[in-house]
Enzyme design. Sequence first.
Site, PDB file in Angstrom:
ATOM      1  N   CYS A   1       0.694  -1.298   0.044  1.00  0.00           N
ATOM      2  CA  CYS A   1      -0.043   0.031   0.015  1.00  0.00           C
ATOM      3  C   CYS A   1       0.917   1.284  -0.101  1.00  0.00           C
ATOM      4  O   CYS A   1       0.461   2.192  -0.244  1.00  0.00           O
ATOM      5  CB  CYS A   1      -0.940   0.027   1.063  1.00  0.00           C
ATOM      6  SG  CYS A   1      -0.276  -0.313   2.693  1.00  0.00           S
TER       7      CYS A   1
ATOM      8  N   HIS B   1      18.861   0.333  -2.448  1.00  0.00           N
ATOM      9  CA  HIS B   1      17.735   0.713  -2.330  1.00  0.00           C
ATOM     10  C   HIS B   1      16.765  -0.555  -1.811  1.00  0.00           C
ATOM     11  O   HIS B   1      16.204  -0.573  -0.890  1.00  0.00           O
ATOM     12  CB  HIS B   1      16.989   1.390  -3.468  1.00  0.00           C
ATOM     13  CG  HIS B   1      15.570   1.843  -3.291  1.00  0.00           C
ATOM     14  ND1 HIS B   1      15.378   2.815  -2.535  1.00  0.00           N
ATOM     15  CD2 HIS B   1      14.571   1.012  -3.404  1.00  0.00           C
ATOM     16  CE1 HIS B   1      14.083   3.089  -2.400  1.00  0.00           C
ATOM     17  NE2 HIS B   1      13.395   1.924  -2.941  1.00  0.00           N
TER      18      HIS B   1
END
Lengths: 276, 425
Positions: free
Chosen positions: B52, B100
């Site tokens: 989400c 990342h």
Amino acid sequence: MIVEISSILFMAVLAVTFVSCAAYVVFFISQNVKVREIARIILVVSGVLQTLYILVRYFQAGYSPITTHHETAFFFAWATTWAYLSFRWRYTVKNFGTFVSLLIFVLLIISAFSSKEVLPLKPILQSGWLPIHAGVSILAYGFFSLAFCGGLMYLLQERELKSKKFGYFFSRLPSLDALDQLNSHCLTTGFIFLTLGIVTGIVWAKVAVGHYWRWDPKETWSVITWFVYLIQLHQRFTVGWRGKRAAVMAIVGFVAVLFTFWGVNFFIGGEHSYGK
Amino acid sequence: MGSEKLILLGVNHKTTPVEVRETMALSSGYEEPLLQLGKIAGIKEYYLLSTCNRVELLVVGTPNAELVDSIIEFLFGTGRSKEECRQYFYLYEDQDAVDHLFRVAASLDSMIVGEAQILGQLKEAYRHAAALGTTGPLLNRLLHKAFSAAKRVRSETEIGSSAVSISYAAVQLAKKIFGQLNDKTVLLVGAGEMAELAAEHLVGQGVQSVVVVNRTLSRAVDLAQRFNGSAASLEELSCQLENVDIIISSTGAPGIVIHKEDVKPLMRSRKNKPLFFIDIAVPRDLDPALNEIENVFLYDIDDLSTVVEMNKTARDKEAVKAGRIVEEDTIKFMRWYESLALTPTIAAIRRKTDEICRQELDKTLGKLEGISEKDRQALEKMIGAISSKMLHDPLSYIKQQACGHRDDTDRRLDTIRNVFGLKDE
């Protein structure tokens, strides 16, 4: 020979307890659980060595070694050690070990600085009642000293919570509730032993000199201490003396214990004077 | 492997407003978008993560404008202009991409830093990609390294132990006062959203019952139902105070709702059981003097913020440690990744065989006595010939051109490196 063994054992107890104490302090600072495990194991070793020392001293002196100042201080440390090791609160009360091990070490230091001389037992004390009466009483003191440590910790933690300045101790000390329960457990157990100690003393006095009670200063102060704890317990279970008040009272009670234990002998004297 | 690169392209809660993310979240599960991605030309390996708070795509391929454009189209659809899309997403290559990914896996990039959910989501995303065979030796290894970096961060730092919020601070304090919370009762005074959230946290920590007091009783009843609790009117407040342990106050009242004088006499009938007041209303509902009563602890919103700050500093320290772990693991992975290139691999194989030949030759020549210079040269030549003939097939195996539609040089390089026991890292 036996004198040497006993003095080696004593030094070993001091050294091992010091190491355990240091490890507990390291744990307090670093909060590394492995260190706590090590500290606890070393404390168990210290407890075993203390027990051995008392046994050796028994053979050395030929009577239960709970009469001279050195012996009683040592027995006090032993009682505190085993009272701590034998109960489950040490799991729930975070960092309790650090405080208790420091107290044990202080008691051992006190016994180290008193004369280790073995004195002939006064005729009046030569009885099978001696180990029962003195042992049970000092065991009670062991529990009261745990309550004292818990009380100190409570006051520290309560101050952090009330002032809302979260310093060094906040994360390192257990919850107030855990400390309050500790207080209640230790006082109850200690009080039972203290009562037993006084009752055995009364019976012994009757058997030995024909009087139940003679208002010897030690007896008087024992009763005062007994009342201090009785009032605390009574107030806790009826009107709910808990928290800060209970913590302060545990400390007051411990001061009374110390005075009964040593103060009376230093300032007043009497039948119970250790080895004078 | 030529100019192929690891490319990470994605959007997260920091770069992209929720309205945009909403339109992207892949509601249909992973399978369909993964298949759709496979149709983009120039992609060798890929995987897709969708939660989400983020959508991320990790691709092995040759970076060019076309490839990026088709990925953008895949992510944002055709409804938005490229210029608009460009301001939302980030694009990393090689080392930055690895870094990342590791940070995401270790929950250093999460909205609530240190929350544990992300690792599970990452694993699930990987499972889907692996099941469809869209990942190859490179991504397989990269993702497994990401999982282990995350595990290292979790076990070597305490980043997971102090999530940061007011509700968490309230729970933390309640635990320092009460120890266990499971036999405690919470009283909500006023039915604000914040109070509801804090109560939710406390119930999550085991608090047994909830009582809601509100000026309009119907709202109290509604909220109480949510927690299986009971409702009471404002007039009953003081008699409720006798039985509860934690009070969260958040009314909109202009003045003080609970005074010290209201609580003090109650302590006797409570047998001095501790009371924990939390005042999250502005202006305050609770008399600051309440804190002076024995066994009563009062915290207002500012006090709670102090606790939150305290957690933050502790957490920041842990984040530094975690960052270092991620960096370490990134460097290790990059060493392996760079070693996968063709030339260094061939050089490493040659070096290894040469070394072995030299050693064995020296050993043998030491034992042979009275050997002529000519014989020695013949021996050296023979050994050189054997080793280059032995190497011929393995080397041409890794040098061969891609067969069919897929270039699997990486896989072959990896195999050869394993066979020859060349160190990865």
